[in-house]
Design a protein around this motif. Sequence first.
Motif, mmCIF file in Angstrom:
data_model
loop_
_atom_site.group_PDB
_atom_site.id
_atom_site.type_symbol
_atom_site.label_atom_id
_atom_site.label_comp_id
_atom_site.label_asym_id
_atom_site.label_seq_id
_atom_site.Cartn_x
_atom_site.Cartn_y
_atom_site.Cartn_z
ATOM 1 N N SER A 166 -5.635 -4.097 -1.543
ATOM 2 C CA SER A 166 -4.424 -3.610 -2.206
ATOM 3 C C SER A 166 -3.254 -4.518 -1.863
ATOM 4 O O SER A 166 -3.023 -4.823 -0.698
ATOM 5 C CB SER A 166 -4.122 -2.180 -1.749
ATOM 6 O OG SER A 166 -2.968 -1.666 -2.388
ATOM 7 N N THR A 224 0.790 -1.210 0.000
ATOM 8 C CA THR A 224 0.000 0.000 0.000
ATOM 9 C C THR A 224 0.823 1.260 0.000
ATOM 10 O O THR A 224 0.507 2.198 -0.690
ATOM 11 C CB THR A 224 -0.937 0.000 1.216
ATOM 12 O OG1 THR A 224 -0.184 -0.348 2.366
ATOM 13 C CG2 THR A 224 -2.030 -0.996 1.024
ATOM 14 N N ILE A 268 -4.684 -1.350 -6.596
ATOM 15 C CA ILE A 268 -5.920 -1.613 -5.849
ATOM 16 C C ILE A 268 -6.775 -2.534 -6.705
ATOM 17 O O ILE A 268 -7.022 -2.253 -7.886
ATOM 18 C CB ILE A 268 -6.676 -0.310 -5.556
ATOM 19 C CG1 ILE A 268 -5.843 0.603 -4.631
ATOM 20 C CG2 ILE A 268 -8.036 -0.599 -4.928
ATOM 21 C CD1 ILE A 268 -6.396 2.005 -4.484
#
Length: 562
Positions: free
Chosen positions: A457, A16, A307
């Motif tokens: 993600s 992320t 994502i």
Amino acid sequence: MRRTTVVAIAAALSATLAVAGCSSSDGDGKAAKKQAAPQVDGQSINAHPVSDLKQGGSLRFAIDQWITQYNINQVDGQQGDAQDIIKAVLPDLFDADAKGTIHANPNFLVSAKVTSTSPQVVTYELNPKAKWSDGKPLSWKDFQAQWKALNGTDSAYEAADTSGYSQISKVEQGADAHGVKVTFSSPYADWQRLFDPLYPAAYIDTPAKFNKGWSEKALVTGNSFKVGTYDKTGQTVTIVPDPKWWGDKPKLDSVVYRVLDSSAFTEAYLNKEIDEAPALQPEDYKRLVKAPDTDIRRGARWDEVHITLNGGHGPLKDVKVRNAVQAAINRAGVNESFSKDLSFDLKPLDNHFFMPNQEGYQDTAGEYGKYDPERAKKLLDEAGWKDAGEGKPRTKDGKKLTLGYTLSAGGTASQTDQAELVQQMLGAVGIKVDLQKVPANDYFNKFVNTGNFDITSFRNVDAVYQTMLTPVFIQPKGKNLFQNFGSVGSPKIDELLNKAAGTTDHAEAIKLYNEADVEIWKLGHSIELYQRPQIDAVRKGLANFGASGLADTDYAKVGWLK
């Protein structure tokens, strides 16, 4: 580095916010100048001849979760740490150098080449010394069993990826007991990625063995290292040199993999519990760069952060809702909020198949990569989700427009920060997002791999062969999602990917992959954020290891300097 039959996935903890660089200061408060990202062949491994290394010592790593599946060709086996371990203990037929060029590994192959083009035939000559840990020599039967398990004709085999194998018409013995002849029904350019690593026939030749036999253990090995101990209580796996190894003797006495939450990696390194830790995030870099006896090693890796949107259930089944999510997320805003403290410029990533520093890269996102909240609202109106007023979720048939964002509880604070940014952006167009943290050991096996999420993600890494990404984008078959965890695909994408895999014209293959990517963006499969180079803190004195970039790591040559 992971280079396997399927593309490896890496945990959300680093996916992320583990961005392309390190701190903007070196711990003294002075801002560092922005640097160019490492080139495609960039690596830093403290290269030395093995004669410079001492015999003995241990190398200690942190991994994200307990390994539950050591068959990396099975649907639960794509987790990157499992693939790292397997590549160290199973026959590794081909290796890549720093430029990503593929070479046959002489420990296993005397030769491997295309001996006919119509039909395509690949002939392998195995090293006669190569044996499994049970004493049996490597043979054509191992190739045949792996092909039968992965060619897609028997759905009882829970295969993560059938591409390439499905284009093989037969596998048979070659000129002698050490020969293998593989005949393709249609051309397949990336044939070197198949059978690498190789599994033993006797342990994968039935669906039960293939699906469950490698759960929590590697049944048989066949490389310079073997598994020494599995300590589930202590959450460690230790590999040790195999005394039966026919190649050059490894320098290390052991490599220890220890399960840790990502938030503990830096502390564990500073406490000298592990010998390598990511130094990508500013808060980590600032501490690690000052650690005694530490190198910061940088390299360029095929490593993308994205994502994923799940079109298999709920509101995201509607492509207009997925397109609205794409338009509502300010990718530049997500990236820029973290790049201000990094020493590398953080470039937007507008392609699913190629990295910005890689041949073939072009912007395939088009309008689907642009931040446009008004367009997002219009798409939601068209999908029947009515505006309920500022700060309130939209409604349809009495239901509120709510999505879950699944995160690993073992992740960093940065992981949560990114999710909260997405939550705010989607909330602004009337999509309510609930953050759902799940146990780190369950994140992939019980949530990502099974499609049990709305939004999540993570990273896809080391897809040097574009065909490795086929299972990420092809349509699932029944309950087998392959690696298309969000179940977003189309016949057109499948057709383009199959054509690309079947052409031996490199330029034409690039064209077809980019055409497929245009369709992938249109369907709202996933939202690319950025490429993540390697920035690692490594103990000084550790040689032939670190930020390897596109190259494979040979653990037999890794060790401590004299």
